[in-house]
Structure formats: structure tokens, C-alpha cells
Write an enzyme that holds these catalytic residues in place. Structure first.
Site, PDB file in Angstrom:
ATOM      1  N   GLY A 292       8.919  12.743   2.078  1.00 11.03           N
ATOM      2  CA  GLY A 292       7.423  11.751   0.905  1.00 11.03           C
ATOM      3  C   GLY A 292       8.143  10.494   0.563  1.00 11.03           C
ATOM      4  CE  LYS A 414      -4.033  13.142 -10.761  1.00 11.25           C
ATOM      5  NZ  LYS A 414      -2.986  12.260 -11.173  1.00 11.25           N
ATOM      6  CB  SER A 456       3.579   7.298  -4.460  1.00  9.60           C
ATOM      7  OG  SER A 456       2.864   7.780  -5.527  1.00  9.60           O
TER       8      SER A 456
END
Length: 649
Positions: A292, A414, A456
Site C-alpha cells: 500500500g 478518523k 496516497s
């Protein structure tokens, strides 16, 4: 007509061009010798006698031979450089000496001043004609190039100007110096302006774009510089950093859009490399989600601290292949001698995780594997819980069983008072690790919480850039939405720093400065790409910003802390949160209930458990799971930790 003649001459073969150059030099050198004698004897009717003629011819022929040896006729005139200039100087000096020598040998009348005058004439004629031809040939090409203003008058700026001058696309027309005292000076034949006169420089030099060539080690007030650049009506781009140039990853003239850290308007956070190296050097390290955006950058940072073994754990075959290939290349090129293992697997499979950890004797785990895209997790509730909550739990339990020393979770802002499933699952993952930290002391668990990562997958910056290039509109969910931002390298460095500081159960957050308004970021990108926002006041603008409304689970602002009393750490920009945690018995009970809800695909029960688990989860909309909604399930009823009913419409 003129351009066609030039094109015709440029189309000649190399032997023909060299013959013309030699013939021209024979004529020019002969004229130089005649001129030197004529000037010395103060008569334009001077004619050489027999001995002077022989000396003159011998000098010219020897000079041509010297030019051949010096490689002057191999140089392409349109690309003449200082090396050709030096060759002419040496050749002419040799020619003047030859004139003296031949005059002595043939007993010819060669006054002492003639070789000096001849040398000056010969240099002016040979060098002048060549550089005049170069200017005539390059002038149409130079005019066709895009004129650029270089922001930065240091070594990188000079190197960029030199590289662009040799290229075919850009033509440097001036410099902008960050030092005000350099204003109105000249560098490399180009005028220098101070930042205060940036708009004046663009106007006077008719620059079509500005290129940032800032020195890596020189401190720059990025916010002030960006504010000045935004006012320009031309696109602003940048060149690679010095580290990329040294590593051979890019060339100085590789022009690209502004770096993401430039858009932040602040200096990146630097880690304490000594502490980080101590925790990684010679160790066996595993990164989950290694393919990732965060996981891959973590791997790039880790490998340069020379661990003994680096294990890449990833469920995407292509992502794993890509990062393994890159890391092996880095290890080989930089002679790091790090053993890289690429392992396919899912963090939700505990036995697989434990087997891998034991097989490679892993001492530190960086857990980056997660589903992080808010709308997608909102639409796939059970899968989000499985990957983010159970994936973290199973990997952590495997780490304990395998005797791993450190386990670092990559969390998110978050997770603070979450209004979406992704944030709630990440907060639940934090509670799981805090509970495990209380249950045992063998493995040190710590969590790192940071804001949005620019660059990202799913980041707004690449999305905005693509929308601007496509002609717009740029889509923003709400005019008042704000976010904290950091770059991928910053996030990775923070993770490594926190991993080296953790004692057990801590949640680390980064002091990220002021949050950024997303609409302002979009406007900044539009302006820095040389375009104008299209509004009701400016209907002729280029790009319109369209507000689409908040997405499911999205809120106007994010927070990094649940409490208001963070604790400082050894790093000035890293804080430690002081927040509520659960005992392992409580965590285990919630995990058992989540397991049963997930197995029966009961979104109602699963979300209810997340609300009850003291995650502070407060959904701001209806259930958005696509399969759940498609099946026509009843609207669930949720309760918070105080028993208050939270109904989702």
C-alpha cells in the site's frame, strides 16, 4: 527564407561541415596574419615577401593541425561550449608561438608586435564566427522554447539553467532569489529578481512558467513563498530534490508539478534518525500491507536503516511484486545487504501470520494493512470490520505468540469521535491493542494516529490534479470542510519514530499545525497550475469548483485527540494522547459479539456493538452497506454507552 537556408545548411553531412569549417579557418587565419602585418606597418597596401609568405602559410597550416588535435572540428557549432572556447584560446596561442618560431627559422621579417596582434585577430575571427553561427542557428530554436523563470539562485538553480539551455523545450530567462540583496544582479548572463519583485519579473521577462529550484538545506518560508507564487498568472512547477539527483532517481531537468509538501506550506517533520536506526538496525522487521501507499513507503524508510531481514506481508499479488522488486533494487544499488522476503497472505488469517513471524524470527511489526477509504468501508461494513478490527487482533495475537518485541499500529485521525465505519473500526483496533498491552508485557504495542496522507491512494491531490488537467470541474464535498494533512514520507517517519519510543499501549499523534481547508487547497492547485477559478464574479475563468455534498460517514472536520490534555514526548512534534481504554475482558467480550455478528452478516448488530464499545462512534447518516440495503433489511436501532437510542434513517 532565412530559416530555410539555415535548415539547408544544418542538413549537410558531417564531412562537408568539417571541410567548410577548415576552409573558413584557412581564410580567417590568413586574413588575421595579413591584418597583423598591415596594422604593424600602418598600410593597407602591405604584401608579403617570399619569406613572409612561407612563414604565413606554415603558421596557418600548423594552426589548422593544432585545431584538429584539440578536437575543434569535432564540436557541433550549435552546441559550442566553454570547452570549444578553451580549445580556440590554446590553438591561437600555439599559432602565435608558431609564427615567431617560423619567422626565426626562415629569417623572415616578423616584428615582435605582429604575433600579439595576429593572436588577437585570429581569436576574434575564429571564435567570433563560430559563436555568431551558433547564435544564428539557435535563435529560432530559442524563440520557440517556453521561457521559464527559475525560483532559486543557488547551485541547483544554476545547474537547472545550464541543463535547460542545452535542452529543446525550455529557455531560462531569469532567476528569482530568496535573498533580497541579490536583486538586480546578474548570474550566468540572466537577471536576478528578489521574491518581492516576482510579479514584475514575470511581466518584464515574459515568462511562461516558474520552476522551483530550492536548495534542500536552505530554510524557506514555504507559506510566504506559496502566497507569492499563487498570485502569478503562470503555472508553477518544481525539479527533483537533491537526494533524488544523488541517488540517480531523476535528472535536474525532470520538470514536474509541485511536490505535495510544497502545497502544505510548511516544512516536513524530521525524525530522530539515531533513535530510529537503533530500533531497526540488524533486526528482523515485518510490514503488513507492504504494497500500500503507507506500507510501501515504510518499507523504503526501513530498508535504509539496514535491518537484517525485511518481510513484506501483502494480500495483493501485484502490489507485493512491485514493492519487492523496488526494494531489492534499492538494497543492491545502495549496498545495504538486507534480505527481503515477499509473503502473500491476509492479516485476518492468524495461523498464517504466526507461521510467518516465527519462520523469520520477526522482532518488530508495523501494521499498515487496513481498508481506509471512507465511502468504500461505509458500503462494505462487515469486510471493513474483518480487515481493520479482526485483522489487527489476529496479527497482534500472532505477534505475542511469536515473541515479537514491538508492534506498531498505523491509525487515523478518523478514529477520534468517528462518524463513519472506517474510523470506528480503527478506534476499535486501538482499543484491542490497548487491551492486549494490559494483558501481557512481552510485546510492546503502540499506535500512531495522523491526518490525511497526501499522495496516497484515494488522496484528494492526485484527484484534483487529474480534474484540473481534464478541464474541470474540481469536486469538493463541502465549502467548509477542513483536514489535517501530511506527506507519505512524514507519516512513515512518524511511525518509525513512535515505534522506537513506545513503552506499551500509547497512542501517538503528530503536531500537524493548522488544518487545511479543502476548497482553499483546490484553489491553490488551480492557481499554481497557471489557471483561474471560474466563479460568478469571474465567468471567463478556466476551472470551476463544484460542491457535491458530504459523503456517507464524512464530517466537516477531523480531530487528532479525544482528550484535551496531550503529553509531550522526546520528539518536539510528536504528542502522546491520554484517552480512555478498556480492560482486556471488555475488549474480548465485544470481539466475541462482533465475531458472531460478522459470521451472520448482521450489519445491524455489528454497528450496534461498535457504538456500545466506547469508541465514541456516532453515525451521521443511514446504513450505507450496499448488500445490506439491497436485501431490504430493517432499519437498525443503536444505543451508545449511556443507553441513548441512536436511530439511523
Amino acid at each position: 527564407m532565412r530559416s530555410s537556408i539555415v535548415s539547408s545548411i544544418l542538413g549537410w553531412s558531417r564531412p562537408v561541415k568539417r571541410f567548410v569549417s577548415v576552409a573558413a579557418d584557412l581564410c580567417l587565419l590568413s586574413i588575421a596574419i595579413w591584418g597583423a602585418f598591415a596594422l604593424r606597418f600602418e598600410t593597407f597596401n602591405w604584401l608579403p615577401d617570399g619569406k613572409q609568405l612561407v612563414v604565413s602559410l606554415a603558421t596557418v597550416l600548423v594552426t589548422i593541425g593544432a585545431f584538429v588535435r584539440l578536437g575543434l572540428y569535432r564540436a557541433v557549432i550549435r552546441y559550442l561550449s566553454e570547452h570549444a572556447f578553451l580549445a580556440i584560446i590554446v590553438g591561437v596561442a600555439f599559432s602565435s608561438v608558431a609564427l615567431i618560431v617560423f619567422g626565426f627559422l626562415f629569417q623572415a621579417l616578423v616584428p615582435r608586435s605582429v604575433p600579439v596582434i595576429y593572436g588577437a585577430f585570429a581569436f576574434l575571427l575564429v571564435a567570433g564566427t563560430r559563436f555568431s553561427v551558433r547564435a544564428a542557428v539557435r535563435r529560432p530554436r530559442e524563440k520557440a522554447k517556453n521561457s521559464v523563470l527559475i525560483v532559486g539562485a543557488g547551485p541547483k538553480g544554476l545547474q537547472l539553467a545550464s541543463a535547460l539551455s542545452q535542452g529543446v523545450e525550455y529557455r531560462p530567462v531569469g532567476f528569482v532569489s530568496l535573498v533580497s540583496s541579490n536583486h538586480r544582479s546578474v548570474i550566468g548572463g540572466l537577471p536576478v529578481y528578489s521574491v518581492e519583485h516576482l510579479e514584475k519579473a514575470v511581466r518584464e521577462l515574459d515568462a511562461s512558467r516558474a520552476l522551483l529550484a530550492l536548495e534542500d538545506v536552505v530554510p524557506v518560508n514555504r507559506k510566504q513563498l506559496l502566497a507569492a507564487l499563487e498570485k502569478l498568472s503562470i503555472p508553477v512547477q518544481t525539479v527533483p530534490s537533491m537526494s533524488e539527483l544523488v541517488a540517480g532517481q531523476a535528472r535536474i531537468n525532470d520538470i514536474r508539478d509541485l511536490e505535495i509538501e510544497d502545497l502544505l506550506g510548511r516544512d516536513p517533520v524530521r525524525p530522530d534518525t539515531a533513535i530510529v536506526s537503533e530500533s531497526l538496525y540488524g533486526k528482523s522487521v515485518m510490514v503488513t500491507g507492504a504494497g500500500g501507499s503507507i506500507g510501501s513507503e515504510l518499507c523504503r524508510q526501513i530498508i535504509r536503516h539496514k535491518p537484517k531481514v525485511l518481510v513484506l506481508f501483502e494480500q495483493s499479488e501485484f502490489s507485493l511484486y512491485s514493492i519487492e522488486r523496488e526494494l531489492r533494487s534499492i538494497s543492491q544499488i545502495e549496498s545495504l545487504d538486507v534480505t527481503v522476503h515477499a509473503i502473500l497472505g491476509s492479516v485476518t488469517h492468524r495461523r498464517r501470520c504466526e507461521a510467518v513471524l516465527k519462520a523469520f524470527g520477526v522482532q518488530a511489526v508495523y501494521h499498515a494493512a487496513a481498508y481506509k477509504h471512507v465511502p468504500l468501508v461505509e458500503h462494505n461494513v462487515i469486510e471493513g470490520i474483518q480487515n481493520n478490527v479482526f485483522g489487527t487482533w489476529h496479527t497482534a495475537e500472532a505477534a505475542i505468540a511469536a515473541g515479537v518485541e514491538r508492534f506498531v499500529l498505523i491509525s487515523t485521525d478518523k478514529a477520534v469521535r468517528p462518524t463513519n465505519v472506517m474510523g470506528a473500526t480503527k478506534r476499535m483496533a486501538e482499543l484491542v491493542l490497548q487491551g492486549l498491552s494490559q494483558r501481557q508485557s512481552q510485546t510492546v504495542f503502540s499506535m500512531v494516529r495522523f491526518g490525511n496522507v497526501l499522495g496516497s491512494s484515494g488522496s484528494v491531490v492526485p484527484l484534483f490534479r487529474d480534474q484540473i488537467r481534464d478541464g474541470g470541474p474540481v469536486t469538493v464535498t463541502h465549502p467548509d470542510i477542513i483536514r489535517y494533512f501530511m506527506t507519505i514520507p512524514e507519516a512513515s517517519q512518524l511511525v518509525l519514530q513512535a515505534g522506537s519510543m513506545g513503552q506499551g499501549g500509547e497512542v501517538y499523534v503528530l503536531d500537524m499545525g493548522e488544518p487545511v481547508r479543502i476548497a482553499d487547497l483546490a484553489r491553490k492547485m488551480i492557481n499554481l497550475m497557471g489557471l483561474e477559478e471560474k466563479t460568478t464574479d469571474s465567468p471567463d475563468g478556466d476551472i470551476e469548483i463544484v460542491y457535491t455534498g458530504l459523503r456517507p460517514g464524512e464530517k466537516l472536520f477531523e480531530e487528532l485527540l479525544i482528550g484535551d490534555n496531550p503529553q509531550g514526548t522526546a520528539h518536539p512534534r510528536i504528542l502522546m494522547a491520554r484517552e480512555v481504554s478498556l480492560t482486556w475482558d471488555e475488549v474480548e467480550e465485544y470481539l466475541g459479539r462482533l465475531t458472531r455478528a460478522s459470521q451472520s452478516f448482521d450489519c445491524k448488530a455489528a454497528l450496534n456493538i461498535l457504538i456500545e464499545a466506547r469508541t465514541a462512534y456516532s453515525p451521521n447518516g443511514g446504513v450505507a452497506d450496499l448488500v445490506w440495503c439491497k436485501s431490504g433489511a430493517e432499519v437498525p436501532e443503536y444505543h451508545d454507552q449511556d443507553g441513548k437510542v441512536l436511530r439511523l434513517s
